[in-house]
Design a protein around this motif. Sequence first.
Motif, mmCIF file in Angstrom:
data_model
loop_
_atom_site.group_PDB
_atom_site.id
_atom_site.type_symbol
_atom_site.label_atom_id
_atom_site.label_comp_id
_atom_site.label_asym_id
_atom_site.label_seq_id
_atom_site.Cartn_x
_atom_site.Cartn_y
_atom_site.Cartn_z
ATOM 1 N N ALA A 1 10.032 -15.058 -9.957
ATOM 2 C CA ALA A 1 9.563 -14.063 -11.223
ATOM 3 C C ALA A 1 8.811 -14.889 -12.260
ATOM 4 O O ALA A 1 7.955 -14.760 -12.807
ATOM 5 C CB ALA A 1 10.782 -13.294 -11.650
ATOM 6 N N VAL B 1 5.359 -15.854 -11.084
ATOM 7 C CA VAL B 1 4.618 -14.582 -11.345
ATOM 8 C C VAL B 1 4.297 -14.476 -12.943
ATOM 9 O O VAL B 1 3.073 -14.207 -13.458
ATOM 10 C CB VAL B 1 5.332 -13.327 -10.832
ATOM 11 C CG1 VAL B 1 4.381 -11.998 -11.036
ATOM 12 C CG2 VAL B 1 5.446 -13.448 -9.266
ATOM 13 N N GLN B 2 5.245 -14.695 -13.725
ATOM 14 C CA GLN B 2 5.146 -14.730 -15.251
ATOM 15 C C GLN B 2 3.959 -15.446 -15.694
ATOM 16 O O GLN B 2 3.206 -15.034 -16.405
ATOM 17 C CB GLN B 2 6.386 -14.686 -15.998
ATOM 18 C CG GLN B 2 7.670 -13.465 -15.590
ATOM 19 C CD GLN B 2 8.867 -13.843 -16.021
ATOM 20 O OE1 GLN B 2 9.843 -13.139 -15.581
ATOM 21 N NE2 GLN B 2 8.913 -14.910 -16.621
ATOM 22 N N ARG C 1 7.718 -10.534 -18.608
ATOM 23 C CA ARG C 1 9.097 -10.654 -18.017
ATOM 24 C C ARG C 1 8.877 -9.833 -16.740
ATOM 25 O O ARG C 1 8.250 -8.521 -16.689
ATOM 26 C CB ARG C 1 10.169 -10.026 -18.713
ATOM 27 C CG ARG C 1 10.382 -10.733 -20.160
ATOM 28 C CD ARG C 1 11.233 -12.055 -19.560
ATOM 29 N NE ARG C 1 11.504 -12.779 -20.698
ATOM 30 C CZ ARG C 1 11.025 -14.230 -20.980
ATOM 31 N NH1 ARG C 1 10.134 -14.525 -19.952
ATOM 32 N NH2 ARG C 1 11.084 -14.845 -22.033
ATOM 33 N N CYS C 2 9.103 -10.068 -15.580
ATOM 34 C CA CYS C 2 9.346 -9.523 -14.360
ATOM 35 C C CYS C 2 10.471 -9.278 -13.928
ATOM 36 O O CYS C 2 11.748 -10.128 -13.960
ATOM 37 C CB CYS C 2 8.481 -10.270 -13.241
ATOM 38 S SG CYS C 2 6.865 -10.408 -13.700
ATOM 39 N N LEU D 1 8.562 -11.740 -6.315
ATOM 40 C CA LEU D 1 7.500 -10.874 -5.847
ATOM 41 C C LEU D 1 7.322 -11.206 -4.260
ATOM 42 O O LEU D 1 7.105 -12.242 -3.821
ATOM 43 C CB LEU D 1 6.127 -11.274 -6.291
ATOM 44 C CG LEU D 1 4.895 -10.346 -5.772
ATOM 45 C CD1 LEU D 1 4.830 -8.962 -5.891
ATOM 46 C CD2 LEU D 1 3.653 -10.945 -6.352
ATOM 47 N N SER E 1 4.474 -5.094 -4.481
ATOM 48 C CA SER E 1 4.119 -5.361 -5.928
ATOM 49 C C SER E 1 5.403 -5.242 -6.651
ATOM 50 O O SER E 1 6.507 -4.690 -6.120
ATOM 51 C CB SER E 1 3.171 -4.283 -6.089
ATOM 52 O OG SER E 1 3.765 -3.059 -6.277
ATOM 53 N N ILE E 2 5.328 -5.888 -7.623
ATOM 54 C CA ILE E 2 6.449 -5.585 -8.912
ATOM 55 C C ILE E 2 5.689 -5.329 -10.197
ATOM 56 O O ILE E 2 4.521 -5.468 -10.583
ATOM 57 C CB ILE E 2 7.162 -6.871 -8.993
ATOM 58 C CG1 ILE E 2 6.469 -8.036 -9.374
ATOM 59 C CG2 ILE E 2 7.868 -7.087 -8.062
ATOM 60 C CD1 ILE E 2 7.077 -9.262 -9.726
ATOM 61 N N THR E 3 6.303 -4.593 -10.989
ATOM 62 C CA THR E 3 5.895 -4.182 -12.386
ATOM 63 C C THR E 3 6.558 -5.069 -13.457
ATOM 64 O O THR E 3 7.694 -5.109 -13.474
ATOM 65 C CB THR E 3 5.985 -2.738 -12.824
ATOM 66 O OG1 THR E 3 5.418 -1.825 -11.625
ATOM 67 C CG2 THR E 3 5.370 -2.282 -14.028
ATOM 68 N N CYS E 4 5.796 -5.898 -14.267
ATOM 69 C CA CYS E 4 6.096 -6.508 -15.225
ATOM 70 C C CYS E 4 5.808 -6.045 -16.550
ATOM 71 O O CYS E 4 4.759 -5.347 -16.643
ATOM 72 C CB CYS E 4 5.613 -7.821 -15.078
ATOM 73 S SG CYS E 4 5.888 -8.836 -13.531
ATOM 74 N N THR F 1 2.124 -2.877 -19.792
ATOM 75 C CA THR F 1 2.700 -2.973 -18.298
ATOM 76 C C THR F 1 1.759 -3.531 -17.306
ATOM 77 O O THR F 1 0.492 -3.179 -17.442
ATOM 78 C CB THR F 1 3.109 -1.485 -17.846
ATOM 79 O OG1 THR F 1 3.866 -0.879 -18.949
ATOM 80 C CG2 THR F 1 3.704 -1.577 -16.394
ATOM 81 N N ARG G 1 1.201 -4.762 -13.046
ATOM 82 C CA ARG G 1 1.513 -4.844 -11.929
ATOM 83 C C ARG G 1 0.885 -5.973 -11.134
ATOM 84 O O ARG G 1 -0.309 -6.009 -11.215
ATOM 85 C CB ARG G 1 1.199 -3.398 -11.189
ATOM 86 C CG ARG G 1 1.480 -3.252 -9.911
ATOM 87 C CD ARG G 1 1.375 -2.044 -9.227
ATOM 88 N NE ARG G 1 2.346 -0.998 -9.533
ATOM 89 C CZ ARG G 1 3.492 -0.780 -9.391
ATOM 90 N NH1 ARG G 1 3.933 -1.612 -8.260
ATOM 91 N NH2 ARG G 1 4.280 0.182 -9.858
#
Length: 149
Positions: free
Chosen positions: A85, A88-89, A104-105, A109, A116-119, A129, A131
């Motif tokens: 995370a 990705v952040q 913040r995630c 991932l 996918s993840i939504t951060c 938001t 993605r």
Amino acid sequence: MAVVALVLAVLLAPVGLVLGIAARRRIAASSRSVFDDTAPDPLSGRGLATAAIVVGLVLTLAEAALVAALTVGVPESWLSNDLAATSVQDTIERTVPLPAGTVRCPGPLPATVGASITCTGTENGAPVTLRATVTVAQGRDVRFEITRG
């Protein structure tokens, strides 16, 4: 017995260690009877038995340390190609761009194309938001695209 112990110390360390100890004891017991004229000649191979003990002990300890490291102390990131995370952040903050520490995630991932993840983040004091969707996943090479909303 000392030769077998040394070979087994390399192949099966704990077994070689035990056999090396047994060989050393047999050799020592045979040399105590030197003053008895009816006793057979003392056994040889003390050096080989000692080498079996040392090699067996070192390899047994190394194997035990490896097992402990694999079961207790290996970070999950070593076992998975998933992106952490925090990685990705950081990428989102550099790419979008957003101030450091504002994204913040919820978790890693997954290293699977389409995953996918939504951060969430903050831009100019307002929530945003973002993605992250994986576009390439080949071994350690995991790339993703970032979309808003």
